[in-house]
Design an enzyme around this catalytic site. Structure first.
Site, short mmCIF file in Angstrom:
data_model
loop_
_atom_site.label_atom_id
_atom_site.label_comp_id
_atom_site.label_asym_id
_atom_site.label_seq_id
_atom_site.Cartn_x
_atom_site.Cartn_y
_atom_site.Cartn_z
N PHE A 113 0.98 -1.21 -0.06
CA PHE A 113 -0.01 0.02 0.05
C PHE A 113 0.98 1.30 0.15
CE2 PHE A 113 0.92 -0.01 4.49
CZ PHE A 113 1.00 1.36 4.99
N LYS A 126 -1.19 -7.04 -9.32
CA LYS A 126 -2.31 -7.14 -8.07
C LYS A 126 -1.69 -6.08 -7.02
CE LYS A 126 -2.90 -8.33 -4.55
NZ LYS A 126 -3.29 -7.14 -3.40
N GLU A 134 -4.80 -3.64 -1.71
CA GLU A 134 -6.38 -3.35 -1.78
C GLU A 134 -6.59 -2.00 -1.23
OE1 GLU A 134 -4.50 -5.57 -0.49
OE2 GLU A 134 -5.66 -6.88 1.19
N ARG A 135 -5.58 -1.48 -0.26
CA ARG A 135 -5.98 -0.16 0.23
C ARG A 135 -5.95 0.99 -0.63
NH1 ARG A 135 -6.98 -2.83 4.75
NH2 ARG A 135 -5.35 -4.18 5.60
N SER A 141 5.46 -6.95 3.31
CA SER A 141 6.04 -7.43 4.67
C SER A 141 6.79 -8.56 4.66
CB SER A 141 4.99 -7.34 5.54
OG SER A 141 4.01 -8.23 5.27
N CYS A 146 9.59 1.90 3.26
CA CYS A 146 10.45 0.86 3.50
C CYS A 146 11.77 1.45 3.50
CB CYS A 146 10.41 -0.29 2.39
SG CYS A 146 10.99 0.50 0.62
N GLU A 151 9.11 -4.12 12.81
CA GLU A 151 8.96 -3.04 12.16
C GLU A 151 7.69 -2.25 12.28
OE1 GLU A 151 7.83 -4.00 7.80
OE2 GLU A 151 9.16 -2.23 7.08
P1 NAD Z 1 1.59 -6.76 2.96
O1 NAD Z 1 2.55 -7.80 3.02
O2 NAD Z 1 0.54 -6.61 4.03
O3 NAD Z 1 0.85 -6.64 1.60
C1 NAD Z 1 1.61 -6.73 0.58
C2 NAD Z 1 0.93 -7.50 -0.68
O4 NAD Z 1 0.56 -8.78 -0.30
C3 NAD Z 1 -0.56 -6.77 -0.97
O5 NAD Z 1 -0.88 -6.64 -2.33
C4 NAD Z 1 -1.58 -7.61 -0.31
O6 NAD Z 1 -2.73 -7.78 -0.56
C5 NAD Z 1 -0.86 -8.74 -0.39
N1 NAD Z 1 -1.05 -9.86 1.05
C6 NAD Z 1 -1.14 -9.44 2.13
N2 NAD Z 1 -1.41 -10.41 3.10
C7 NAD Z 1 -1.20 -11.48 2.27
C8 NAD Z 1 -1.27 -12.86 2.24
N3 NAD Z 1 -1.44 -13.60 3.91
N4 NAD Z 1 -1.12 -13.79 1.56
C9 NAD Z 1 -0.81 -13.38 0.22
N5 NAD Z 1 -0.90 -12.09 0.03
C10 NAD Z 1 -1.04 -11.15 0.91
O7 NAD Z 1 2.28 -5.25 3.01
P2 NAD Z 1 1.62 -3.75 3.16
O8 NAD Z 1 1.21 -3.41 4.47
O9 NAD Z 1 0.91 -3.29 2.06
O10 NAD Z 1 3.05 -2.94 2.96
C11 NAD Z 1 3.88 -2.55 4.08
C12 NAD Z 1 5.28 -3.46 3.90
O11 NAD Z 1 5.74 -3.59 2.59
C13 NAD Z 1 6.08 -2.89 5.07
O12 NAD Z 1 6.55 -4.26 5.87
C14 NAD Z 1 7.33 -2.31 4.21
O13 NAD Z 1 8.72 -2.41 4.73
C15 NAD Z 1 7.13 -3.33 2.87
N6 NAD Z 1 7.57 -2.78 1.95
C16 NAD Z 1 9.05 -3.21 1.34
C17 NAD Z 1 9.69 -2.51 0.47
C18 NAD Z 1 10.77 -2.99 -0.01
O14 NAD Z 1 11.32 -2.58 -1.05
N7 NAD Z 1 11.64 -3.88 0.48
C19 NAD Z 1 8.98 -1.60 -0.20
C20 NAD Z 1 7.77 -0.89 0.23
C21 NAD Z 1 7.04 -1.58 1.24
#
Ligand code: NAD
Length: 498
Positions: free
Chosen positions: A149, A173, A176-177, A226, A281, A382
């Site tokens: 998101f 994909k 969803e937020r 994450s 991130c 985090e």
């Molecule tokens: P998230 O992991 O909750 O979601 C990321 C994606 O995965 C979304 O599209 C979501 O719909 C999907 N998803 C969520 N739960 C899932 C599951 N159980 N099974 C399958 N798919 C699932 O992350 P977020 O809250 O949207 O974003 C924040 C996180 O992203 C933080 O941990 C941040 O550090 C990380 N991030 C990392 C980088 C990097 O370059 N390393 C860059 C941006 C964000």
């Protein structure tokens, strides 16, 4: 008046899947729209359509592909403000921050306008008598991107321009937020002349993701999110025979040495900790103060953090917007409360902040905690919010050991006026991206972006040259033409010196 966001398949909005999810403005807590949720059938429709479109797209000349990317770049420039408003409404970040996000994402389009040079193969004449050898890289087919998101435009832009320019079709994909930016990007690709089906968007959550990870028609998966989900994506997609890069969470440290310019460090750290409410991130949630720098550094951080204006992202003068959800807000407050209970000093405390007129918004004020220790959850987890934890250590070696003990290794920074200290830090720190007097060292698009340890699973970093390799596979062709110089025929294993 609310809106509904549908999937974008084969050139237009497409309904389907399960019951839609609400889309919420985090500055008010009010629902502003709905977003479709893809199931396995919708994902299958998108992947099949992408496969149809990919074959002629891969056969399209590099010159024509580059032309589309040039047009797309211009369209993104023209529509930057529209994209930024859409992002700010659903994410909560300030308009200026969202404009910055679109600009950093557009850099990948700048990079792929030179895809013909960036994807060139090699040629060797006369490798053996009358034998030439050349290498080339070919697209994988249909590739998928799953994104978080916090950068609804920039992170997908790390992926799809390179995937598409190298001849693949891309199924996105997004989170969803904040789903709307992705459909706007799909429309811009269509206007740029990209054939329908080459860029598809499916919305939804875990069900849509798992359908992509297990679909036989998907050749590779790029994920950013994450760490627990990154692990799941890496494991599941590799088990299903796909190439995977899964970028995970972070807990970036900035070391401040006693010889640093304290005002410069405090200014940079304030921006890095509280920009986008800490939901980056590459945010810096941990400042490691070495020796006597701690007192002046904490004083300077206090002054700067206290002066920040918190409010809705689309209001002029706002420095920092809300968190993404009520749950995210509560999580930050709980970490701060636990740390204060365990002895941390709340130098600036944003837990009680209320924004007038936006009482239901998900706001937390900038928070600076001093005397944080490594056993506190505010340090280990985090937090992903507007929290800067100051950890005090005695020496440079202590600081380096602390940074390297973190399970995460996305970015790390050092503030110093010593070239020798900076050089040693850059060489010995176990992180993928290092800043020297730069707090958020996000590489420019012609380098690649990626962390170490629990911040990345897979072999390739994102965007830049590593992405060209990720989205293509190598082929080497060895050629001999009858009638040209030829060694004597032999049944022995062919030697190149013949
Ligand atoms: P998230 O992991 O909750 O979601 C990321 C994606 O995965 C979304 O599209 C979501 O719909 C999907 N998803 C969520 N739960 C899932 C599951 N159980 N099974 C399958 N798919 C699932 O992350 P977020 O809250 O949207 O974003 C924040 C996180 O992203 C933080 O941990 C941040 O550090 C990380 N991030 C990392 C980088 C990097 O370059 N390393 C860059 C941006 C964000």
């Amino acid at each position: 008046m609310t809106y509904s966001v549908e999937h974008w398949i084969d050139g237009g909005p497409t309904p389907g899947g399960g019951p839609p999810n609400p889309v919420v403005d985090p500055a008010t807590g009010a629902q502003v729209g709905t977003v479709a949720t893809a199931d396995a059938a919708v994902v299958d429709q998108a992947v099949r359509g992408a496969a149809e479109a990919q074959r002629p797209w891969a056969a399209t000349s590099l010159a024509r592909r580059t032309e589309v990317m040039f047009r797309m770049r211009e369209l993104v420039v023209q529509h930057t403000d529209e994209l930024a408003r859409v992002i700010s409404r659903e994410h909560g970040k300030t308009i200026a921050d969202a404009v910055g996000e679109v600009g950093r994402g557009r850099e990948t389009l700048d990079f792929v306008c030179g895809i013909s040079a960036a994807s060139k193969g090699e040629f060797t004449a006369d490798a053996s008598t009358g034998v030439d050898v050349h290498s080339l890289r070919q697209p994988l087919g249909v590739v998928a991107g799953i994104t978080p998101f916090n950068f609804p435009a920039m992170v997908p832009f790390w992926m799809h321009p390179v995937a598409i320019a190298t001849g693949n079709a891309f199924v996105l994909k997004p989170s969803e937020r904040d789903p709307s930016a992705s459909n706007l990007v799909a429309r811009l690709y269509q206007q740029a002349g990209l054939p329908d089906g080459v860029f598809q968007v499916v919305h939804g959550g875990a069900e849509a993701v798992d359908a992509l990870l297990t679909h036989a028609g998907v050749a590779a998966v790029s994920f950013v999110g994450s760490t627990p989900v990154a692990r799941h994506v890496h494991r599941t997609a590799t088990e299903h025979g796909k190439r995977v890069q899964a970028l995970g969470g972070a807990n970036n440290h900035a070391v401040v040495l006693p010889d640093a310019d304290v005002e410069h460090a405090a200014k940079q750290l304030t921006a890095a900790a509280f920009g986008s409410a800490g939901e980056r991130c590459m945010a810096v949630p941990v400042a490691v103060a070495v020796g006597p720098v701690a007192e002046p550094l904490v004083a300077a951080l206090k002054a700067r953090a206290s002066a920040l204006v918190v409010g809705p992202g689309d209001t002029a003068g706002t420095d920092m917007g809300p968190l993404i959800t009520a749950g995210a807000r509560q999580r930050v407050i709980d970490h701060v409360t636990a740390a204060v209970g365990a002895g941390a000093d709340a130098v600036v405390d944003g837990r009680e902040l209320v924004v007038a007129g936006h009482e239901q918004g998900y706001f937390v004020g900038p928070t600076v905690l001093d005397h944080v220790t490594t056993d506190m959850s505010a340090y280990c987890d985090e937090v992903f919010g507007p929290l800067l934890a100051v950890v005090r250590v005695e020496t440079f070696d202590d600081a380096l050991a602390l940074v390297n003990a973190s399970p995460f290794g996305n970015g790390a920074a050092i503030f110093t006026s010593s070239g020798a200290a900076a050089r040693r830090f850059a060489h010995e720190v176990t992180a993928g991206m290092v800043g020297v007097n730069v707090p958020i060292p996000v590489p420019v698009a012609y380098y690649s972006f990626g962390g170490w340890k629990d911040s990345l699973f897979g072999d390739h970093h994102a965007h830049g040259p590593e992405a060209v390799r990720f989205y293509t596979r190598a082929k080497v062709v060895t050629t001999r033409w009858p009638g040209s110089a030829e060694a004597a025929a032999s049944l022995s294993f062919p030697s190149t010196t013949g």
